[in-house]
Design an enzyme around this catalytic site. Sequence first.
Site, mmCIF file in Angstrom:
data_model
loop_
_atom_site.group_PDB
_atom_site.id
_atom_site.type_symbol
_atom_site.label_atom_id
_atom_site.label_comp_id
_atom_site.label_asym_id
_atom_site.label_seq_id
_atom_site.Cartn_x
_atom_site.Cartn_y
_atom_site.Cartn_z
ATOM 1 N N HIS A 93 0.905 -0.993 -0.177
ATOM 2 C CA HIS A 93 0.202 0.271 -0.200
ATOM 3 C C HIS A 93 1.012 1.179 -0.198
ATOM 4 C CE1 HIS A 93 -2.431 2.874 2.332
ATOM 5 N NE2 HIS A 93 -2.446 3.049 1.422
ATOM 6 N N GLU A 101 2.076 1.791 -3.644
ATOM 7 C CA GLU A 101 0.533 2.520 -4.655
ATOM 8 C C GLU A 101 0.896 4.243 -3.868
ATOM 9 O OE1 GLU A 101 -3.280 1.485 -2.790
ATOM 10 O OE2 GLU A 101 -2.865 3.529 -3.462
ATOM 11 N N HIS A 102 1.280 4.442 -2.716
ATOM 12 C CA HIS A 102 1.205 6.129 -2.796
ATOM 13 C C HIS A 102 2.206 6.319 -3.096
ATOM 14 C CE1 HIS A 102 -1.578 7.136 0.591
ATOM 15 N NE2 HIS A 102 -1.762 5.820 0.649
#
Lengths: 427, 427
Positions: free
Chosen positions: A68, A71-72
């Site tokens: 995650h 992803e950022h």
Amino acid sequence: MKREIVIHKDDVTGESCISFRHKSGVDVLICPNTYSTACAVYTSRYGGADTKFEYDKKIYETPSGIAHFLEHKLFETEDCGDAFRLFSELGADSNAFTSHQATSYTFTSSNDAFYDSLKILLDFVHKPYFTDQSVEKERGIIAEELKMYEDNPDNRCYYELMRCLYKNNAVREDVGGTVDSIKEITPQLLYLCHKVFYSPSNMVLIIAGNVEYDKIISVMDEVVPGGKYKKFKRLSANEPDKAYRRGSRLYMDVSEPLFSFGIKDPDIGNKRLMRKKSVALSILSNMLFGESSDLYCEMYEKGLLSGDIDAGYYYGDDHAYLSVTGESRKPYTVKKRIYETLDKTVADGVDPGEFERAKKIFYANYVYSLQNSQAVAYSLLSFYQSGDDMIKYPKLLSGIDADFAVKCLKELYKKERAAFAVVSPLI
Amino acid sequence: MDIKRIRLKDGVNLTVITDKKFKTDITSVSFLCKTGPEAAIRSSLLTGVLSRCCTQYPSLMELNRTLDGLYDAQLISDASRRGFNHIPTFTVSSLNNRYSLDKTDIRGGCLHVLYNIIFDPALKNGLFDSKIIQSEKQQLKDAINGIRNSRSSYALRRCTEALMADQPLFAPRLGKIEDADGVSAASLTGFYTDMLEKAPVEILSVSSDDDGQIYEFADKAAKRLGDRAPVKITEEVYKEPGKRVKRVSEKAGISQDVLCIGCEYDGCSDDGRSADRALFYDIFFQNPTSYLFENVREKLSLCYYCSALPMLDLKKLIIYAGIDRKNAKRAEEEIIKQLDLIKNGVSEDMIRRCRLALKNDLLAVADSPSRTAAWYTKRVLYGDISETIEDLSSRLDRLRSEDVERVAETVKPSLIFMMKGAADDEA
């Protein structure tokens, strides 16, 4: 290498889909349509549950939340800009999301801006750029995101169930990790995970829109990197067949209790059968617990259930479960009724006519998912991740009957595999 | 896309929107009811009671199973608010007949259900059944209390209530819990009869073809409805805020605080400036390159989300963010600084990018039957459908920085509302 192009057509809805593997190794699925906007989703088969893996003869165990975090961070480009701005130059709407199984980057644009937007998408995902400073800055934003989810009772109830069902599987951890686990994430770890999991052969590109095959190939040839990549191996934790805990209760500032019932399915070996079993058990659970069921209508009329109830069967690479979730002022009465309903179904079976009526809901949901390019692309992705072909769904559905569904339930339903999680109001 | 508007009677109109690409049909009937807290609670309770059963489908189970048989047709009864008016709306959404696998007339069946729900309720001695009213009261109370489970929604509701505290005509969309117990079978039946006799009615249909069934439905409905005064929504009057910004805080069992900046917001829904406002929203908070996203989140890492809720009908706009307590003051200052920066001018580059994004989004609106229905529902309730999706798109081309500045100038902070978690209150 010769491209093998497969074209599928669904005669019921008229939808078609083209699939092939690009020379770089990326799997490609295209669903052509005549909508005014087009959508692309570029997905790495790398999600929140992939925390342990073997790569280059070494075993790595990474902090939870790293997929995650990546992803950022991938949106940031080397020249201190970001991909959001590049998409915005074309008026394209971009986004990204991470699940336990995958990380997806997506945009929706006008048909005119599609190929330029595609170029941006395929480019930035393969060009990581992280610094200590930029990672530190993102840590603050992600910590706020995690706190937001911590305050979300539905999310907390879901994870309570996962932590009851699973002892070791990483699906029991939040996709985004914890405020503490993300403190361990460094640029070096992010680069490592990008190198391991963002090789073209671990990616899939999904497109829905009024698009041309040749132009897509041309963009891919230009942008997607070639070269050889080392293979990795996911290391799954051993997981007992039984539920780790049979129940849990958490207290939060909520108006009334939320509940989540689940049955863990250890029988996940046969991927082809999984899709059929998943659809059959989803239809059956909807029929037994959905808004037209005896249980729902009785509990609603008695004021014991508020709003909707969700029931379905869900699975990933190394886990599967059936769940029933909702809100009730008497969650343990609902629990009792759920068990009674399951016992009765296993003993007596179900009315085939009612099962056929419930099947209509699933056919309708399939057609609803074809309503616009973004919905089609997301649906294609979901089917792809389940190892299935979206276009063949109506055919799959027509081949499922009540007897098969009840047989699946009989194999699944063992009380020691079940768990019940409740989020109660603060006392 | 083809749009027809037909006056069926004084105050009763039909709008028919057709586009071949739509796969679903949506029909809604909206009643523009009175203003005030009493109307709010009755309107929301009525939507629950009417969609629970009717003469033809006397139980929830029979009704839900009929809808399942119509390929999972969705009956949605919703109590909304525009300005101070409360609007019960009954909507049925379903697959288009061409997707029926067994020649079921889905459209005809859905319109039949919709008509019966609205015009043929199950009454006992001329009144709604008090048992059903009691049960729906409980559901309504649960729904109102349940807003607390979504932290930002709850903070927005409490901030709106604080902003509207001196306005006796204002009531929240679903009404207030304390007003529910005062609703009797007689008063609710009276509200229903009054609604059928006097409330302006808007029937809206969005579908793929103009097959005549909607006209039969509308004619049949119009026979049950007499002439009435046309639509007129009562909106809040803009008030210049005082020099001192008020501060209000409230405690909740949450780990992340929610900051709301309540603003007075001038403008009228029919002042011809909807394009100007849409562009301002995109520049201020909607776009991933917006002032709030790029600065408050990305550059300063003060939050994960920072957005705004414009309520032009109430002449209010609330900016909100989930934040850490220690960042509250800085976030508040930064948000107001970003608003002031827009008041001082926006670059042509920013305008070009946001205009493109909005135009692309309008293409997506026209691709989607539900978004098309929402677009025209909003407009028909103000009695004016002359602004089409294409009109708004072309008006965006003419906008300049001064148009955006003019909208920003009408946004003036008047209240700082904090939903505070359990952390020590130092800030």
